[in-house]
Scaffold this motif. Structure first.
Motif: not given
Length: 315
Positions: A109, A127, A165, A167, A169, A219-220, A223, A232, A235-236, A281
Motif C-alpha cells: 500500500l 480520484e 493499493k 490511498a 490521504i 481507511g488504510l 483498503l 485505488g 481518497n481518504l 471509499a
C-alpha cells in the motif's frame, strides 16, 4: 509480518498500534528524519513489534506479507528542507519497496497524498481528476514525487501483476503530530497554547478538510484488506470543509487562549481549496470518517498541552 515504513511518524505510529492490537506482527522501519522513537516506545515490550532504523532510499531485505509505505516527510517545512532527498524518498523508496514486494510476493500500500491534485481546478476532488500541479515550484519535490510513486505502483501492477493499493490521504491530524511540522492544525494549537499570535496566510479564507487520525488509519486498514481488484487510488479524508479562520477560531475556543490572529502573505502554490470526494471509499470500503473536527481537536490539544509541559508518557 506487516512492514510499516515511516512507522515512527505521526500516522505510522498510530497504524503500528492498530495493527498490533489486531494481532499482527509489525516491523516498523524509520530513519527518524521526522519520526520519533517516543511515538512507538510504548510498543517496545511487545514481542510482536520490531523497530529498525533504515532509510528506504536504500534496499531493504526482509521477509514480510504486507507493506504499508508511509515513508516521506509530509509537511512543507520538512519536505522543503532537503527537496532532492524528498524526491528520492518518494521515487527511490517506491522502487525499493516495490522490488521487495515483488520478491516476497507481498501486498503493498502506498500512502499517497491529496497534494497530487495541486491547486485544484475541480472541487471537491474525485480520484478521476488529474490535478493542477506546478512541476518546478517549491512544493514539487513532494507533489511530483508522490505522483511518480503512483506511476511506479501502477506500472508494477500492470507489468508484474503486483497486488497494490494506493490511498490519497487528505489533511490528517491528531496526537503524535510534531509541534514544529508547520502544518496548520499543529501550528494553531501550539501558538494558542503558548499565547503567541495565530498565523494565518492570505485572507484566511482558503479551505481544508481535516480527518482525525483514527478515521484515517481505519481507511488504510480497510483498503489493505480489500479484494485484489481494488487498487485505488482512493481518497481518504473528511469531506467537511473549514476555512483557516474557522479552524483558528475553534482552536482558540477550545484552548481558551487569548492569542490574536495575524495575517501573512500566502506561500507560493498553496492550494486555495482542498476537499475530498469520498464516494469511492464509501462504495468500495464502506468507509467514512466519524470524528467531527471539534471532537478530534480535544485529544489533539490535550496531547500538545502535555507535550509542551513535559508530561507525556509512552502509549
Amino acid at each position: 509480518m506487516v512492514l510499516v515504513t515511516g512507522g515512527a511518524g505521526f500516522i505510522g505510529s498510530h497504524l503500528c498500534r492498530r495493527l498490533i492490537e489486531a494481532g499482527h506482527e509489525v516491523l516498523c522501519v524509520d530513519n527518524f528524519f521526522t519520526g520519533e522513537r517516543a511515538n512507538v516506545e510504548g510498543l517496545f515490550g511487545n514481542t510482536r513489534f520490531e523497530l529498525i532504523r533504515h532509510d528506504v532510499t536504500f534496499p531493504l531485505y526482509v521477509e514480510v506479507d504486507e507493506i504499508y509505505n508511509l515513508a516521506c516527510p509530509a509537511s512543507p517545512v520538512h519536505y522543503q528542507f532537503d527537496p532532492v532527498q524528498t524526491t528520492k524518498v518518494s521515487v527511490h523508496g517506491a522502487i525499493n519497496l516495490l522490488g521487495l514486494a515483488k520478491r516476497v510476493k507481498a501486498r503493498i500500500l502506498q500512502a499517497s497524498t491529496s497534494e497530487v491534485y495541486g491547486d485544484p481546478g475541480v472541487h471537491p476532488q474525485p480520484e478521476s481528476y488529474w490535478g493542477h500541479v506546478n512541476p518546478i515550484g517549491p512544493r514539487a519535490c513532494y507533489d511530483e514525487g508522490k505522483r511518480c510513486a503512483e506511476t511506479l505502483f501502477f506500472d508494477y501492477h500492470r507489468q508484474h501483476a503486483l497486488p497494490i493499493k494506493v490511498a490519497r490521504i487528505f489533511n490528517t491530524y491528531g496526537p503524535y503530530m510534531r509541534p514544529d511540522d508547520g502544518r496548520v492544525v499543529s501550528n494553531f494549537i501550539v501558538q494558542a497554547l503558548r499565547g503567541e499570535p495565530i498565523t494565518l496566510y492570505g485572507d484566511g479564507q482558503q479551505t481544508r478538510s481535516f480527518c482525525y487520525v483514527s478515521d484515517l488509519v481505519e481507511g488504510l486498514v480497510r483498503l489493505m484488506e480489500s479484494p485484489p481488484e481494488v487498487t485505488g487510488p482512493i481518497n481518504l479524508g473528511n469531506p467537511v470543509e473549514f476555512t483557516m479562520r474557522e479552524l483558528a477560531e475553534l482552536v482558540l475556543q477550545i484552548t481558551g487562549s487569548k492569542s490574536a490572529m495575524v495575517f501573512r502573505p500566502l506561500p507560493q502554490d498553496d492550494p486555495r481549496q482542498r476537499q475530498p470526494d469520498i464516494r469511492l471509499a464509501k462504495a468500495t470500503l464502506d468507509w467514512a470518517p466519524t470524528v467531527p473536527l471539534e471532537e478530534g481537536l480535544k485529544p489533539t490539544i490535550a496531547y500538545f498541552d502535555a507535550l509542551l509541559a513535559g508530561r507525556l508518557t509512552a502509549v
